[in-house]
Design a protein around this motif. Sequence first.
Motif, PDB file in Angstrom:
ATOM      1  N   LEU A 140      40.754 -75.149   8.395  1.00  0.00           N
ATOM      2  CA  LEU A 140      42.094 -75.520   8.887  1.00  0.00           C
ATOM      3  C   LEU A 140      41.652 -75.639  10.563  1.00  0.00           C
ATOM      4  CD1 LEU A 140      43.883 -72.430   7.605  1.00  0.00           C
ATOM      5  CD2 LEU A 140      43.804 -74.677   6.556  1.00  0.00           C
ATOM      6  N   HIS A 141      42.729 -76.368  11.099  1.00  0.00           N
ATOM      7  CA  HIS A 141      42.370 -76.905  12.431  1.00  0.00           C
ATOM      8  C   HIS A 141      43.705 -76.501  13.299  1.00  0.00           C
ATOM      9  CE1 HIS A 141      45.238 -80.062  11.549  1.00  0.00           C
ATOM     10  NE2 HIS A 141      44.341 -80.386  10.531  1.00  0.00           N
ATOM     11  N   PRO A 142      43.718 -76.491  14.641  1.00  0.00           N
ATOM     12  CA  PRO A 142      44.678 -76.144  15.299  1.00  0.00           C
ATOM     13  C   PRO A 142      45.872 -77.418  14.935  1.00  0.00           C
ATOM     14  CG  PRO A 142      42.871 -75.925  16.664  1.00  0.00           C
ATOM     15  CD  PRO A 142      42.387 -76.412  15.567  1.00  0.00           C
ATOM     16  N   GLY A 143      47.117 -76.732  14.777  1.00  0.00           N
ATOM     17  CA  GLY A 143      48.217 -77.776  14.362  1.00  0.00           C
ATOM     18  C   GLY A 143      48.515 -77.751  12.878  1.00  0.00           C
ATOM     19  N   VAL A 159      48.354 -73.760  12.436  1.00  0.00           N
ATOM     20  CA  VAL A 159      47.445 -72.827  13.421  1.00  0.00           C
ATOM     21  C   VAL A 159      47.718 -72.899  14.941  1.00  0.00           C
ATOM     22  CG1 VAL A 159      45.219 -72.687  14.220  1.00  0.00           C
ATOM     23  CG2 VAL A 159      45.691 -73.154  11.807  1.00  0.00           C
ATOM     24  N   ARG A 160      48.098 -71.865  15.329  1.00  0.00           N
ATOM     25  CA  ARG A 160      48.451 -71.746  16.795  1.00  0.00           C
ATOM     26  C   ARG A 160      47.538 -70.878  17.268  1.00  0.00           C
ATOM     27  NH1 ARG A 160      53.863 -73.806  16.385  1.00  0.00           N
ATOM     28  NH2 ARG A 160      54.882 -73.058  14.414  1.00  0.00           N
ATOM     29  N   VAL A 232      48.842 -68.099  12.271  1.00  0.00           N
ATOM     30  CA  VAL A 232      48.788 -69.009  11.137  1.00  0.00           C
ATOM     31  C   VAL A 232      50.456 -68.926  10.763  1.00  0.00           C
ATOM     32  CG1 VAL A 232      48.154 -69.996   9.185  1.00  0.00           C
ATOM     33  CG2 VAL A 232      46.590 -69.189  10.411  1.00  0.00           C
ATOM     34  N   SER A 233      51.176 -69.947  11.094  1.00  0.00           N
ATOM     35  CA  SER A 233      52.715 -69.972  10.641  1.00  0.00           C
ATOM     36  C   SER A 233      52.777 -70.737   9.383  1.00  0.00           C
ATOM     37  CB  SER A 233      53.448 -70.692  11.588  1.00  0.00           C
ATOM     38  OG  SER A 233      53.180 -70.267  12.842  1.00  0.00           O
ATOM     39  N   ILE A 261      46.225 -66.018   2.515  1.00  0.00           N
ATOM     40  CA  ILE A 261      45.600 -64.926   3.074  1.00  0.00           C
ATOM     41  C   ILE A 261      44.054 -65.145   3.174  1.00  0.00           C
ATOM     42  CG2 ILE A 261      44.900 -62.520   3.217  1.00  0.00           C
ATOM     43  CD1 ILE A 261      47.997 -62.082   2.450  1.00  0.00           C
ATOM     44  N   GLU A 262      43.671 -65.519   1.860  1.00  0.00           N
ATOM     45  CA  GLU A 262      42.347 -65.629   1.507  1.00  0.00           C
ATOM     46  C   GLU A 262      41.667 -66.831   2.242  1.00  0.00           C
ATOM     47  OE1 GLU A 262      40.090 -63.369  -0.110  1.00  0.00           O
ATOM     48  OE2 GLU A 262      41.982 -62.285   0.697  1.00  0.00           O
ATOM     49  N   ILE A 263      42.503 -68.007   2.124  1.00  0.00           N
ATOM     50  CA  ILE A 263      42.077 -69.439   2.742  1.00  0.00           C
ATOM     51  C   ILE A 263      41.920 -68.902   4.226  1.00  0.00           C
ATOM     52  CG2 ILE A 263      42.948 -71.554   3.375  1.00  0.00           C
ATOM     53  CD1 ILE A 263      44.351 -71.745   0.669  1.00  0.00           C
ATOM     54  N   VAL A 264      42.747 -68.431   4.789  1.00  0.00           N
ATOM     55  CA  VAL A 264      42.555 -68.103   6.274  1.00  0.00           C
ATOM     56  C   VAL A 264      41.788 -67.159   6.564  1.00  0.00           C
ATOM     57  CG1 VAL A 264      43.857 -67.223   8.310  1.00  0.00           C
ATOM     58  CG2 VAL A 264      45.235 -68.642   6.891  1.00  0.00           C
ATOM     59  N   ALA A 265      41.415 -66.248   6.095  1.00  0.00           N
ATOM     60  CA  ALA A 265      40.441 -65.011   6.186  1.00  0.00           C
ATOM     61  C   ALA A 265      38.790 -65.798   6.295  1.00  0.00           C
ATOM     62  CB  ALA A 265      40.570 -63.925   5.023  1.00  0.00           C
TER      63      ALA A 265
END
Length: 821
Positions: A140-143, A159-160, A232-233, A261-265
Amino acid sequence: MGGNTVRSCAGLIVAAACISLCAGCAVPAAVAAAAPARSLQARSLRALSLQGGGSVDEAWLTGAHPGDRIILLRNGAAVTSTANPGRADALGSLIVRDLAPGPGYAWRDGTTGQRTRTFAVLAPGANPAVDSALYTDQPLHPGLNYIRMRDGIELAATVREPYGRVCSAASPCPTVIEYSGYDVAGPTDPIPPLIASALGAPCSSCGNPLLLPDSATDVGAVLARVSGFATVSLQMRGTGCSGGAFDLFGYPSDYDAYDAIEIVAHQSWVARHKVGLVGISFSGLSQFPAAGTDPPGLAAITPMSPTDDLFSTGYPGGIYNNGFAAEWLSSRIDDAKPAATYAGGAIAPLATSPVPHVGQAWTYAEIDAELSTGNGVSTCLENQALHGESEQLASLVGAKMVAPQTGPGRSPALFDRRSMAVWATHVRVPVFLSLALQDEQTGPQSAALLDALPKTTPVFANMVNGGHIDSLDPQTITRWLEFLDLYVADKVPTQPNALAALVLDKFAATAASVSAEAPLPAMRFTNAGDLAQARAEFARETPRVRVLFDSGAGPAGPGTMDATYSANFASWPPRGQVRTLYLGPKGSLGEKRVSAQGSATLTLDPGARPATSLPSSGNPWAAQPAWDWTPVPAADGLAFETAPFSSATTIVGPATLDLWVKAKAPVVDLQATITEARPRQGQEEYVTSGFLRSSNQAETKASTSLFTAPTYLASQARSLSSSRYELVRIPIDPIAHTFRPGTALRVVVSAPGGDRPVWTFATLDRGQQATVGLGGTAASALVVDVVPGVRATTALPACGSLRGEPCRPLVAASNQLGGPG
């Protein structure tokens, strides 16, 4: 659940070291002028092709032609279902729900003969492996990002980064997720426009204002970020630019949270590879199913102003809430509609002039922006394909639930899987819970979550008098930040910097149009030697339940966010003295049971007073709302009142009004209002209410003398008798109030309505009479929990100065005027 038109956002004046928050958060003219015009034409669109897949308990199809006859197969045979065969909707899509999990499913287009590949319908709890590529191979990237779920559906996730900081593998950031069906993923950063608005200056870097997220999600988009957290919104499926179909807390959405949650973690820039959940209202509710699925990457949750069950907000006491609940759900249905149409064999964007009132507004701007990139492809547009297949949410809150007499009641098959209280029983991570005791939207009954959460789960709950926004008051928000530092950032708490302190201090107050409030308390435990010591001190000094009293009575002025004293409790309900106060003759209320049989009769006329306690134009979050909380006319209610207290008496916890009732009508609707009477001043102040449709007499095993939990099952509905008394136990929402010397506790029984700012009721009452038994074998009584040791540090506040607690003249009911009873 949000929905208030007051934008709860923070406008920031950094250079001047002060803050200005705006009621409408208008975009500066220079910013608005810079917004690109919306395109009315699709540049090129991908042709449709038949695709299908399996979700949790359901199967989805896209790419058919509208109206095609569609058949769901399993192992080559048609699946037996009321929805099978079906017809492709206006976008060429179809979903069939409530399927048996397992392999061997496929779709066949009976019109064209096309057939999809074989797929499996997924089972709840059958989660992919922790090291699955689904979780490890989606950077994931910002935005704005689109992340793939286990069933192939893509969700929008923005992503903020923390304000003023860049996250990387070398410098990872503590990270939270805000998961909502509101416009949460709009990719424009809300902080620069707020700064520009506060300064009254143009903003060249503010981005497209049409892509701002909803202010109801500013807890993640603003508060967490100025406090040092990446956010992450996450956009709920079937809304905005997320794919899939909306199903209010259905299994697919619940397990989307697990996957996200798992992807972001697993992101390299996420500290500790653990995330927290934040949010108020909608994004507070979503945290219980998300945590209940038990994702390994979840560190902690922080729900604010949730509800315990969709039924308790939609049907208080089993009576349809055709005010806020119905309007909120109608808005969710509109939000979930597709921002697309079918044209030329493909999904095409809707024209945006005039702006269509379907779907979320930001979706149109995002589709236009994506189509403008040059490749003529818009993922957001393609993700609209299944939006027309949203669950028929009228089955959750809708007219058919208010059938004559009892209605179908609470269906466990429908509501249990969507119940925050049911999911709460599976939550194992630390929980920071904040709720308001006169919450005009979700309601204050969410305190029931405290009993549902496992005793082994670390829980730190906060309660305060006031409305929906008051769960974010300054005295709570500091504890929230301490909790996030300790359990998500995994660090000793640090004092917020100047910007964060200003935002945290003023956020809720300005959203509520309150000019002043308590100063932001200092963070605790900042001098701890290490994390273990800080956590130990936090756990020792932070109770399972903290109750803040008399918010609105502080030195800053009436109605300001400033509780004047508090009390700590190790359990809910608190361990106190359960007292039974008997309803007696002439409106008496006391601990002595009356031996002689008596009665009192009232007329149940919901039209005898305004349906709500606040005009529709009023702001329930204001310091001094324009309340219209009128007395119940003498003949239309019964009132029972204790003798004035000789010493301060504090009641904390749920309560129950045990009424022995008989009536010619087989079913009546009842409201019990708890107030503080002030006989010397001729005033009474609202404390809380309870509601019940009399057919809901059967109780669950969780019921006690203090707390009643009706089953609300249609199969257990009971009718009243015209000749004998039946016990009707009305559940009262939590009380947290100190009755000072000279005041009295009063309970008023009437038809539902008139006590809440935005709740109204589709009541069966039409002016019929009901008789309440007093004493003897039909001794009606109020059961409350009196807790010792709570010391009110201030004198009796002015009537109506407390947040969420309006004042009205003290008017005697007919049973207090010398009539029967």
